[in-house]
Design an enzyme around this catalytic site. Sequence first.
Site, PDB file in Angstrom:
ATOM      1  N   LYS A   1     -35.835  44.977   3.570  1.00  0.00           N
ATOM      2  CA  LYS A   1     -36.769  45.637   2.661  1.00  0.00           C
ATOM      3  C   LYS A   1     -36.886  47.133   2.912  1.00  0.00           C
ATOM      4  CE  LYS A   1     -39.758  41.770   1.378  1.00  0.00           C
ATOM      5  NZ  LYS A   1     -41.131  41.286   1.304  1.00  0.00           N
TER       6      LYS A   1
ATOM      7  N   LYS B   1     -29.624  35.221  -2.403  1.00  0.00           N
ATOM      8  CA  LYS B   1     -30.816  34.408  -2.631  1.00  0.00           C
ATOM      9  C   LYS B   1     -31.418  34.701  -4.006  1.00  0.00           C
ATOM     10  CE  LYS B   1     -34.676  35.565  -0.584  1.00  0.00           C
ATOM     11  NZ  LYS B   1     -35.794  35.836   0.311  1.00  0.00           N
TER      12      LYS B   1
ATOM     13  N   LYS C   1     -37.275  37.580  -6.604  1.00  0.00           N
ATOM     14  CA  LYS C   1     -38.057  38.336  -7.579  1.00  0.00           C
ATOM     15  C   LYS C   1     -37.528  39.747  -7.746  1.00  0.00           C
ATOM     16  CE  LYS C   1     -42.295  36.184  -5.964  1.00  0.00           C
ATOM     17  NZ  LYS C   1     -43.436  36.336  -5.067  1.00  0.00           N
TER      18      LYS C   1
HETATM   19  P1  AMP Z   1     -42.325  34.844  -1.753  1.00  0.00           P
HETATM   20  O1  AMP Z   1     -42.021  34.851  -3.186  1.00  0.00           O
HETATM   21  O2  AMP Z   1     -41.410  35.700  -0.944  1.00  0.00           O
HETATM   22  O3  AMP Z   1     -43.779  35.071  -1.458  1.00  0.00           O
HETATM   23  O4  AMP Z   1     -41.999  33.362  -1.256  1.00  0.00           O
HETATM   24  C1  AMP Z   1     -42.886  32.279  -1.454  1.00  0.00           C
HETATM   25  C2  AMP Z   1     -42.255  30.987  -0.965  1.00  0.00           C
HETATM   26  O5  AMP Z   1     -41.096  30.672  -1.728  1.00  0.00           O
HETATM   27  C3  AMP Z   1     -41.797  31.029   0.498  1.00  0.00           C
HETATM   28  O6  AMP Z   1     -42.081  29.796   1.113  1.00  0.00           O
HETATM   29  C4  AMP Z   1     -40.312  31.256   0.383  1.00  0.00           C
HETATM   30  O7  AMP Z   1     -39.614  30.744   1.496  1.00  0.00           O
HETATM   31  C5  AMP Z   1     -39.982  30.482  -0.870  1.00  0.00           C
HETATM   32  N1  AMP Z   1     -38.781  31.036  -1.528  1.00  0.00           N
HETATM   33  C6  AMP Z   1     -38.632  32.280  -2.047  1.00  0.00           C
HETATM   34  N2  AMP Z   1     -37.396  32.451  -2.572  1.00  0.00           N
HETATM   35  C7  AMP Z   1     -36.741  31.267  -2.360  1.00  0.00           C
HETATM   36  C8  AMP Z   1     -35.426  30.787  -2.686  1.00  0.00           C
HETATM   37  N3  AMP Z   1     -34.542  31.556  -3.329  1.00  0.00           N
HETATM   38  N4  AMP Z   1     -35.107  29.518  -2.336  1.00  0.00           N
HETATM   39  C9  AMP Z   1     -36.006  28.711  -1.696  1.00  0.00           C
HETATM   40  N5  AMP Z   1     -37.248  29.106  -1.370  1.00  0.00           N
HETATM   41  C10 AMP Z   1     -37.627  30.357  -1.699  1.00  0.00           C
END
Ligand code: AMP
Length: 333
Positions: free
Chosen positions: A111, A195, A198
């Site tokens: 990041k 991955k 967002k």
């Molecule tokens: P975040 O959007 O970074 O706050 O992530 C929220 C949750 O979604 C966390 O538990 C992440 O590990 C999961 N997560 C985010 N992106 C992925 C992805 N591409 N595949 C699986 N889990 C994800």
Amino acid sequence: MNRIFSGMQPTRQLHLGNYLGALRNWVALQNDYECIYCVVDLHALTLPQEPDVLRNNIREVAAAYIAAGLDPERNIIFNQSAVSAHAELSWILSCHAPLGWLNRMTQFKEKSQGKQANDAVLGLFAYPVLMAADILIHKATHVPVGEDQKQHLELARDVAGAFNRAYGQDYFPLPEPQILGEATRVMSLRDGTKKMSKSDTSDYSRINMTDDADTIAQKIRKAKTDPEPLPTAVEGLAARPEADNLVTIFAALADTSRADVLARFGGQNFSGFKKELVDLAVDRLAPITTRMRELTGDKAEIDRILKRGAERADAIASRHLAEVKDIVGLLRF
Ligand code: AMP
Ligand code: TRP
């Protein structure tokens, strides 16, 4: 006693990775555990945010939790900043977190990439300590997350251990990661080695929880594949990241395994498989999207749920914060 804690950042839209890697598992866990699900709005501030957009996103993530099936009565659903004990514990824990541990965090490296070392903000560096505080302030024992959060959870365990050792007490439980299901790491639809995220500039790289049926269909139709037919066994997916990703998504949405999916589609080309995948994705996501729209239309109701959740979370967190203050030798009146 087991207690679950997890959270998502209210940064832009939730996508299929968030749903399959985390949210869906949270819904399953609510039947067996005491669960606390947080919208981690303080974490969102580690990157620049537009205030009005952030406010909306906090409500939208809360709506997604409920629309996906989390019951706000059975679970505690709240936004992090509404319970100040999270930030307070974060400070205390930061005094037990060596810089060397934080320097190893790969997400910080990603990041802050492209920035001069001195321009990356302190909050982004301290992010995993706040995450540890989120979990530990509730003395949570289990944390369901996607695979990308594994390293942060190891840090949370290390910090809990460092605190316990420093004060010679077994105060914090060491939280266990729960990385569950077929799709612990959903990849981009445009590049199977990246991955789903967002922050990807291409909207075609992900399926958003707010996408309508036509958009989902279009994105899946355009998803990158390779020229070979689908393999008949899981080993055949090894060097084929895009095929592997689509099969994994199918398996997760259908509540089955990749082997089962290949037993059905192995040897066929992608076009028939993609058609079925579209139907499946729309079938699983449309009811959630519809419910999310209804909920986000009623801000007062979302705010009421978050406020009630914050009161319940605060009752747990304040008690623990008081104990921590006593342990470390702070005066409280
Ligand atoms: P975040 O959007 O970074 O706050 O992530 C929220 C949750 O979604 C966390 O538990 C992440 O590990 C999961 N997560 C985010 N992106 C992925 C992805 N591409 N595949 C699986 N889990 C994800
Ligand atoms: N860092 C997590 C993510 O980006 C979000 C998060 C913050 C979290 N605090 C947490 C997840 C505590 C689990 C537990 O996905």
